[in-house]
Design an enzyme around this catalytic site. Structure first.
Site, short mmCIF file in Angstrom:
data_model
loop_
_atom_site.label_atom_id
_atom_site.label_comp_id
_atom_site.label_asym_id
_atom_site.label_seq_id
_atom_site.Cartn_x
_atom_site.Cartn_y
_atom_site.Cartn_z
N HIS A 265 47.47 16.35 -43.87
CA HIS A 265 46.66 17.55 -44.14
C HIS A 265 45.19 17.20 -43.89
O HIS A 265 44.85 16.75 -42.81
CB HIS A 265 46.96 18.01 -45.57
CG HIS A 265 46.42 19.35 -45.97
ND1 HIS A 265 45.90 20.26 -45.11
CD2 HIS A 265 46.33 19.93 -47.20
CE1 HIS A 265 45.51 21.35 -45.76
NE2 HIS A 265 45.76 21.18 -47.05
N HIS A 306 50.57 21.38 -35.64
CA HIS A 306 50.24 22.27 -36.76
C HIS A 306 51.47 23.07 -37.15
O HIS A 306 52.25 23.46 -36.29
CB HIS A 306 49.11 23.24 -36.37
CG HIS A 306 48.42 23.85 -37.55
ND1 HIS A 306 48.92 24.95 -38.20
CD2 HIS A 306 47.31 23.48 -38.21
CE1 HIS A 306 48.12 25.25 -39.22
NE2 HIS A 306 47.14 24.37 -39.24
N ASP A 364 41.25 18.95 -36.94
CA ASP A 364 40.82 17.60 -37.30
C ASP A 364 40.57 16.70 -36.10
O ASP A 364 40.06 15.59 -36.25
CB ASP A 364 41.89 16.95 -38.19
CG ASP A 364 41.98 17.66 -39.53
OD1 ASP A 364 43.09 18.06 -39.92
OD2 ASP A 364 40.93 17.87 -40.15
C1 SDX Z 1 45.52 20.49 -41.39
O1 SDX Z 1 48.44 24.17 -42.89
C2 SDX Z 1 47.22 24.23 -42.49
O2 SDX Z 1 46.69 25.28 -42.18
C3 SDX Z 1 46.49 22.90 -42.48
C4 SDX Z 1 45.09 22.91 -41.92
C5 SDX Z 1 44.15 23.69 -42.79
O3 SDX Z 1 43.08 24.12 -42.28
O4 SDX Z 1 44.40 23.81 -44.01
O5 SDX Z 1 45.09 23.47 -40.62
C6 SDX Z 1 44.52 21.50 -41.84
O6 SDX Z 1 46.17 19.92 -42.22
C7 SDX Z 1 45.75 20.29 -39.91
C8 SDX Z 1 46.91 19.27 -39.61
C9 SDX Z 1 46.33 17.86 -39.74
N1 SDX Z 1 47.40 16.86 -39.63
C10 SDX Z 1 47.54 16.06 -38.57
O7 SDX Z 1 46.84 16.14 -37.56
C11 SDX Z 1 48.62 14.98 -38.74
C12 SDX Z 1 49.49 14.94 -37.49
N2 SDX Z 1 50.25 16.19 -37.42
C13 SDX Z 1 51.62 16.14 -37.96
O8 SDX Z 1 51.78 15.32 -39.09
C14 SDX Z 1 52.26 17.54 -38.00
O9 SDX Z 1 51.99 18.13 -36.80
C15 SDX Z 1 51.89 18.49 -39.11
C16 SDX Z 1 52.03 17.90 -40.46
C17 SDX Z 1 50.48 18.98 -38.95
C18 SDX Z 1 52.83 19.71 -39.01
O10 SDX Z 1 54.10 19.25 -39.29
P1 SDX Z 1 55.38 20.23 -39.31
O11 SDX Z 1 54.99 21.63 -39.11
O12 SDX Z 1 56.20 19.89 -40.52
O13 SDX Z 1 56.14 19.81 -38.00
P2 SDX Z 1 57.10 18.58 -37.88
O14 SDX Z 1 56.53 17.37 -38.54
O15 SDX Z 1 58.47 19.01 -38.30
O16 SDX Z 1 57.05 18.33 -36.29
C19 SDX Z 1 57.90 19.05 -35.39
C20 SDX Z 1 58.19 18.05 -34.28
C21 SDX Z 1 58.84 16.75 -34.80
O17 SDX Z 1 59.60 16.19 -33.72
P3 SDX Z 1 61.21 16.54 -33.65
O18 SDX Z 1 61.81 16.11 -34.99
O19 SDX Z 1 61.31 18.03 -33.43
O20 SDX Z 1 61.71 15.71 -32.49
O21 SDX Z 1 56.96 17.64 -33.66
C22 SDX Z 1 56.76 16.24 -33.89
C23 SDX Z 1 57.65 15.84 -35.05
O22 SDX Z 1 58.01 14.45 -34.96
N3 SDX Z 1 55.32 16.07 -34.23
C24 SDX Z 1 54.56 15.08 -33.77
C25 SDX Z 1 53.29 15.35 -34.28
N4 SDX Z 1 53.31 16.47 -35.04
C26 SDX Z 1 54.59 16.90 -35.00
N5 SDX Z 1 54.84 14.01 -32.99
C27 SDX Z 1 53.79 13.19 -32.72
N6 SDX Z 1 52.51 13.39 -33.18
C28 SDX Z 1 52.25 14.44 -33.95
N7 SDX Z 1 50.98 14.66 -34.40
#
Ligand code: SDX
Length: 429
Positions: A265, A306, A364
């Site tokens: 997050h 996201h 971010d």
């Molecule tokens: C913020 O919610 C909000 O609005 C948050 C925010 C706000 O203003 O409040 O926008 C702020 O928190 C932005 C997000 C910051 N986080 C990151 O940058 C961390 C990296 N991102 C991931 O951890 C992830 O993308 C999330 C947590 C942001 C979202 O996760 P989800 O929606 O639960 O999606 P998921 O983890 O289930 O991913 C779906 C797929 C998976 O692969 P498969 O199982 O389908 O094969 O996408 C992959 C994940 O492994 N994936 C990534 C990835 N993000 C998702 N793979 C590599 N790198 C990534 N960053």
């Protein structure tokens, strides 16, 4: 709001009719409140398909990369508004008139100081404590100071708590930084704008008061706007849940800060810079892209992906523009981390793994590069996010408490033991 219906057919049971509610824009929702009568719950870990509340504050269209605050696009607010005006909008629902804005700015200014005794709270922390640990502690401590506004059912008490939080977060954030540096804490000044005041408290000392660069102040203000609110994200949902028990507003915001800290997050902005340092050079990008795609490797590309945006995060676009402006104004040519970040984005966005999963840069990804150029240390990045998001948190807290609400209390799918009798210690194997 409910002229359509969904029908749930459950084998061996009578069909269940569920109202479908329609909002102003965005997906309809199926109202499942009556489902408990069937003796069943919905099951949705991570709330991937769950609307937790009704709200009028912020709307996100994830497919089209749209973010509206009270109907105004984030791009317009970033370009034509300022953070305190955006705070007024989020808290009150409309942009202020000139008179309302002047009054709001003056009121906020007159609440920027914190109780002198709060300084002693810092001494309990190690100087090398993570700034978010200190922020969590001191914001929670504010709940011990305002006995004049403890009735959360009193709109005036809610209003003054919101003002105090918006006003004091920059002061506290700067105090957290000064404490980590072993420097004297600076008092706020009423002759400076909100962002100028924050940079003054961060970087000036009693020995030398330098004027604040208008370029950096404007960049700081825009970063605050871009982080102000974002619908029912994890930390905002935490604040709503804490608030639903009737908890003290400052304690609710401390809970939001705790939730924001995680690298999935708000902690991602700090993690992006750590990741860029780890990648080090463009020649290592392919190795890290492979790690991000490897299911057996916990590494994720920080700042990418996201839960809602399946297109570019509109904030990332504005952030990148701001990044270019700030670096140019500062005369920083070819910032190595920016070059690396841009190359990483380029490569990732041509890779099928990221394209198939709609993984784009989020808010971010570029913010840390600007914050670093402003002179803010990486460990303070999420504190900046918490400072800016406080107005969103408290706007949702106010919205929830301003109409009938229930304490949040989710149920579960239980897969543990059925009832069994305890055995004596001597009989246990
Ligand atoms: C913020 O919610 C909000 O609005 C948050 C925010 C706000 O203003 O409040 O926008 C702020 O928190 C932005 C997000 C910051 N986080 C990151 O940058 C961390 C990296 N991102 C991931 O951890 C992830 O993308 C999330 C947590 C942001 C979202 O996760 P989800 O929606 O639960 O999606 P998921 O983890 O289930 O991913 C779906 C797929 C998976 O692969 P498969 O199982 O389908 O094969 O996408 C992959 C994940 O492994 N994936 C990534 C990835 N993000 C998702 N793979 C590599 N790198 C990534 N960053």
């Amino acid at each position: 709001m409910a002229d359509k219906k969904a029908q749930l057919i459950i084998e061996g049971a009578a069909p269940v009719e569920l109202p479908i509610l329609t909002g102003t824009v965005g997906p309809d929702v199926i109202d499942v409140r009556s489902l408990t009568a069937t003796g069943r719950f919905t099951f949705d870990p991570g709330f991937m398909s769950t609307a937790s509340c009704e709200s009028k504050i912020t709307y996100i269209d994830g497919d089209n990369g749209i973010l509206l605050h009270r109907g105004y696009p984030i791009e317009q607010l970033a370009e034509k508004s300022d953070y305190l005006e955006t705070c007024y909008l989020l808290l009150n629902g409309e942009l202020p008139t000139a008179e309302q804005k002047a009054q709001f700015v003056s009121t906020v200014k007159n609440h920027t100081m914190v109780h002198e005794q709060l300084k002693t709270f810092f001494n309990g922390f190690r100087r090398d404590a993570h700034p978010m640990a200190v922020m969590c502690g001191v914001v929670g401590a504010l709940s011990a100071f305002y006995h004049d506004s403890l009735d959360i059912n009193n709109p005036q008490h809610r209003e003054i708590s919101a003002i105090r939080l918006v006003a004091k977060m920059p002061t506290l954030a700067a105090m957290v930084y000064k404490y980590s540096m072993g420097q004297p804490m600076m008092y706020p000044r009423n002759d400076l704008s909100y962002a100028e005041n924050f940079l003054h408290m961060m970087f000036n000392t009693p020995c030398e008061i330098k004027p604040i660069s208008p370029v950096l102040a404007k960049a700081m203000d825009r970063i605050f706007i871009l982080h102000a609110d974002h619908e029912q994200n994890a930390s905002t949902s935490t604040v709503r849940l804490a608030g639903s028990s009737g908890a003290n507003p400052f304690a609710c915001i401390a809970a939001g800060i705790a939730a924001l800290w995680g690298p999935a997050h708000g902690g991602a902005n700090e993690a992006v810079l750590t990741m860029l340092d780890e990648i080090g050079d463009v020649s290592n990008i392919d190795k890290f892209i492979a790690k991000a795609k490897d299911k057996n490797d916990p590494f994720k590309l920080m700042g990418f992906g996201h839960r809602v945006y399946k297109n570019r995060d509109p904030r990332a676009t504005v952030m990148k523009q701001t990044c270019d402006e700030v670096l140019k104004e500062l005369g920083i040519q070819n910032d190595p981390q920016l070059e690396l970040a841009m190359r990483l984005e380029e490569i990732a966005l041509t890779d099928p793994y990221f394209i198939e999963r709609s993984l784009y840069p989020n808010v971010d990804f570029y913010s840390g590069i600007i914050l670093k150029a402003i002179g803010i240390p990486t460990s303070m990045f999420t504190v900046i996010f918490a400072l800016a998001r406080t107005v969103g948190w408290i706007s949702h807290w106010k919205e929830m408490l301003s109409s009938p609400y229930k304490i949040g209390r989710p149920r579960q799918l239980y897969t543990g033991y059925e009832s069994r009798d305890i055995t004596k210690l001597e009989d246990r194997k």
